[in-house]
Design a protein around this motif. Structure first.
Motif, mmCIF file in Angstrom:
data_model
loop_
_atom_site.group_PDB
_atom_site.id
_atom_site.type_symbol
_atom_site.label_atom_id
_atom_site.label_comp_id
_atom_site.label_asym_id
_atom_site.label_seq_id
_atom_site.Cartn_x
_atom_site.Cartn_y
_atom_site.Cartn_z
ATOM 1 N N ALA A 1 19.688 7.895 -2.844
ATOM 2 C CA ALA A 1 20.818 8.810 -2.975
ATOM 3 C C ALA A 1 20.317 10.229 -3.215
ATOM 4 C CB ALA A 1 21.715 8.390 -4.136
ATOM 5 N N ARG A 2 19.227 10.367 -4.000
ATOM 6 C CA ARG A 2 18.719 11.692 -4.322
ATOM 7 C C ARG A 2 17.248 11.575 -4.666
ATOM 8 N NH1 ARG A 2 18.962 15.417 -9.257
ATOM 9 N NH2 ARG A 2 19.331 13.585 -10.525
ATOM 10 N N ILE A 3 16.443 12.429 -4.084
ATOM 11 C CA ILE A 3 15.007 12.484 -4.363
ATOM 12 C C ILE A 3 14.784 13.418 -5.545
ATOM 13 C CG2 ILE A 3 12.732 13.133 -3.450
ATOM 14 C CD1 ILE A 3 13.934 10.739 -2.029
ATOM 15 N N LYS A 4 13.893 13.002 -6.463
ATOM 16 C CA LYS A 4 13.555 13.831 -7.618
ATOM 17 C C LYS A 4 12.100 14.231 -7.479
ATOM 18 C CE LYS A 4 17.050 11.754 -10.475
ATOM 19 N NZ LYS A 4 17.403 11.188 -11.729
ATOM 20 N N GLU A 5 11.860 15.507 -7.557
ATOM 21 C CA GLU A 5 10.516 16.009 -7.304
ATOM 22 C C GLU A 5 9.638 16.050 -8.545
ATOM 23 O OE1 GLU A 5 10.545 19.560 -4.983
ATOM 24 O OE2 GLU A 5 12.138 18.822 -3.700
ATOM 25 N N THR A 6 10.205 16.337 -9.715
ATOM 26 C CA THR A 6 9.389 16.449 -10.926
ATOM 27 C C THR A 6 10.037 15.661 -12.062
ATOM 28 O OG1 THR A 6 10.540 18.371 -11.806
ATOM 29 C CG2 THR A 6 8.699 18.802 -10.298
ATOM 30 N N GLY A 7 9.273 15.525 -13.163
ATOM 31 C CA GLY A 7 9.777 14.822 -14.337
ATOM 32 C C GLY A 7 10.984 15.502 -14.944
ATOM 33 N N GLY B 1 0.797 -1.230 0.000
ATOM 34 C CA GLY B 1 0.000 0.000 0.000
ATOM 35 C C GLY B 1 0.822 1.268 0.000
ATOM 36 N N GLN B 2 2.125 1.159 -0.048
ATOM 37 C CA GLN B 2 2.974 2.342 -0.073
ATOM 38 C C GLN B 2 3.208 2.774 -1.521
ATOM 39 O OE1 GLN B 2 6.536 1.750 2.278
ATOM 40 N NE2 GLN B 2 5.477 0.288 3.608
ATOM 41 N N SER B 3 3.731 3.970 -1.687
ATOM 42 C CA SER B 3 4.045 4.439 -3.041
ATOM 43 C C SER B 3 5.556 4.355 -3.257
ATOM 44 C CB SER B 3 3.550 5.870 -3.248
ATOM 45 O OG SER B 3 4.231 6.741 -2.366
ATOM 46 N N VAL B 4 5.929 4.313 -4.527
ATOM 47 C CA VAL B 4 7.346 4.253 -4.895
ATOM 48 C C VAL B 4 7.816 5.678 -5.134
ATOM 49 C CG1 VAL B 4 9.008 3.395 -6.581
ATOM 50 C CG2 VAL B 4 7.040 1.981 -5.938
ATOM 51 N N ALA B 5 8.848 6.069 -4.422
ATOM 52 C CA ALA B 5 9.369 7.433 -4.521
ATOM 53 C C ALA B 5 10.170 7.605 -5.805
ATOM 54 C CB ALA B 5 10.265 7.729 -3.319
ATOM 55 N N ARG B 6 10.106 8.823 -6.355
ATOM 56 C CA ARG B 6 10.953 9.160 -7.504
ATOM 57 C C ARG B 6 12.314 9.503 -6.932
ATOM 58 N NH1 ARG B 6 8.179 12.293 -12.220
ATOM 59 N NH2 ARG B 6 6.209 11.201 -12.332
ATOM 60 N N GLU B 7 13.250 8.605 -7.137
ATOM 61 C CA GLU B 7 14.557 8.813 -6.528
ATOM 62 C C GLU B 7 15.637 8.076 -7.309
ATOM 63 O OE1 GLU B 7 14.050 7.168 -2.626
ATOM 64 O OE2 GLU B 7 13.824 5.140 -3.373
ATOM 65 N N THR B 8 16.852 8.511 -7.109
ATOM 66 C CA THR B 8 18.022 7.793 -7.602
ATOM 67 C C THR B 8 18.537 6.985 -6.425
ATOM 68 O OG1 THR B 8 18.575 9.570 -9.137
ATOM 69 C CG2 THR B 8 20.347 8.038 -8.572
ATOM 70 N N ARG B 9 18.847 5.719 -6.682
ATOM 71 C CA ARG B 9 19.307 4.852 -5.593
ATOM 72 C C ARG B 9 20.727 4.386 -5.871
ATOM 73 N NH1 ARG B 9 15.256 3.444 -2.156
ATOM 74 N NH2 ARG B 9 16.313 1.569 -1.435
ATOM 75 N N VAL B 10 21.464 4.064 -4.828
ATOM 76 C CA VAL B 10 22.817 3.509 -4.952
ATOM 77 C C VAL B 10 22.867 2.166 -4.232
ATOM 78 C CG1 VAL B 10 23.978 5.737 -5.175
ATOM 79 C CG2 VAL B 10 23.642 4.760 -2.905
ATOM 80 N N TRP B 11 23.771 1.325 -4.665
ATOM 81 C CA TRP B 11 23.899 -0.010 -4.096
ATOM 82 C C TRP B 11 24.927 -0.008 -2.975
ATOM 83 C CZ3 TRP B 11 21.280 -4.291 -3.960
ATOM 84 C CH2 TRP B 11 21.888 -5.463 -3.526
ATOM 85 N N ASN B 12 24.578 -0.601 -1.826
ATOM 86 C CA ASN B 12 25.487 -0.762 -0.697
ATOM 87 C C ASN B 12 25.888 -2.230 -0.669
ATOM 88 O OD1 ASN B 12 26.580 -1.291 1.892
ATOM 89 N ND2 ASN B 12 25.556 0.532 2.715
ATOM 90 N N ASP B 13 27.140 -2.500 -1.035
ATOM 91 C CA ASP B 13 27.622 -3.880 -1.148
ATOM 92 C C ASP B 13 27.682 -4.576 0.206
ATOM 93 O OD1 ASP B 13 28.124 -5.546 -3.228
ATOM 94 O OD2 ASP B 13 30.252 -5.059 -3.433
ATOM 95 N N GLU B 14 28.045 -3.856 1.239
ATOM 96 C CA GLU B 14 28.168 -4.453 2.572
ATOM 97 C C GLU B 14 26.818 -4.942 3.090
ATOM 98 O OE1 GLU B 14 30.149 -1.765 5.229
ATOM 99 O OE2 GLU B 14 31.836 -1.517 3.849
ATOM 100 N N LEU B 15 25.773 -4.142 2.885
ATOM 101 C CA LEU B 15 24.445 -4.515 3.361
ATOM 102 C C LEU B 15 23.677 -5.358 2.341
ATOM 103 C CD1 LEU B 15 23.338 -1.112 4.945
ATOM 104 C CD2 LEU B 15 24.227 -3.141 6.126
ATOM 105 N N GLY B 16 24.147 -5.340 1.084
ATOM 106 C CA GLY B 16 23.468 -6.090 0.029
ATOM 107 C C GLY B 16 22.115 -5.502 -0.321
#
Length: 189
Positions: free
Chosen positions: A29-35, A9-24
């Protein structure tokens, strides 16, 4: 991750994500507000491209057949799995096979002649298979053997002579007297 968010029931945020190898796992990394943050805006120097149904049909017609479909088609024609795999492994061979079958309508015979008799002539050459023997000559040999005009042994002689001399099958049949079950060459030998 996104499926789990949506199913809970949650929404997916418009964001850029980065991979954390230690946590897997990935983290924001950055939220994007508009297209526009994604640079989704038209370039004024590029005109819009309009693709019609006719364009799509034309492009689809040029696409090669999917190999799994082609393999199934060969097997459905009675071609053995080994022969089908060999044909599919060489585009020139598959194209040649298809052209000969278009003339003779005898896919099993064509595959057998290619695998047993013709491939040996292609081993030490860079020539295309059609430079070794034309589709028409090869189809005529197969048709003559299939109809009983000449024997299989005489068909092999004819194939060899056709490849060596480049002469037409009809000319060689007369020159070598290969018609019927027995010929003068068989009697002399």
């Amino acid at each position: 991750r996104q499926i789990e968010l949506l199913e809970s029931g949650q929404s997916v945020a418009r964001e850029t994500r980065v991979w954390n190898d230690e946590l897997g796992e990935s983290r924001p990394a950055r939220i994007k507000e508009t297209g526009n943050d994604y640079r989704y805006f038209p370039d004024p120097d590029i005109r819009p491209i309009e693709i019609t149904d006719k364009d799509i049909a034309r492009l689809q017609a040029r696409l090669p057949e999917i190999i799994d479909n082609r393999r199934k088609s060969l097997l459905d024609q009675g071609i053995s799995e080994d022969y089908a795999d060999t044909l599919l492994g060489r585009k020139d061979l598959l194209d040649y096979f298809t052209k000969v079958v278009d003339i003779t309508a005898k896919p099993i015979e064509v595959a057998n002649w290619i695998m047993v008799d013709l491939l040996k002539y292609t081993k030490n050459t860079v020539s295309s298979i059609e430079e070794i023997i034309t589709v028409e000559n090869f189809a005529e040999i197969i048709d003559r053997v299939s109809s009983g005009d000449i024997t299989r042994a005489n068909g092999k002689i004819l194939l060899d002579e056709c490849i060596k001399t480049g002469k037409e099958v009809s000319t060689l049949v007369v020159e070598l007297d290969l018609m019927g079950e027995v010929n003068k060459k068989d009697i002399v030998d």
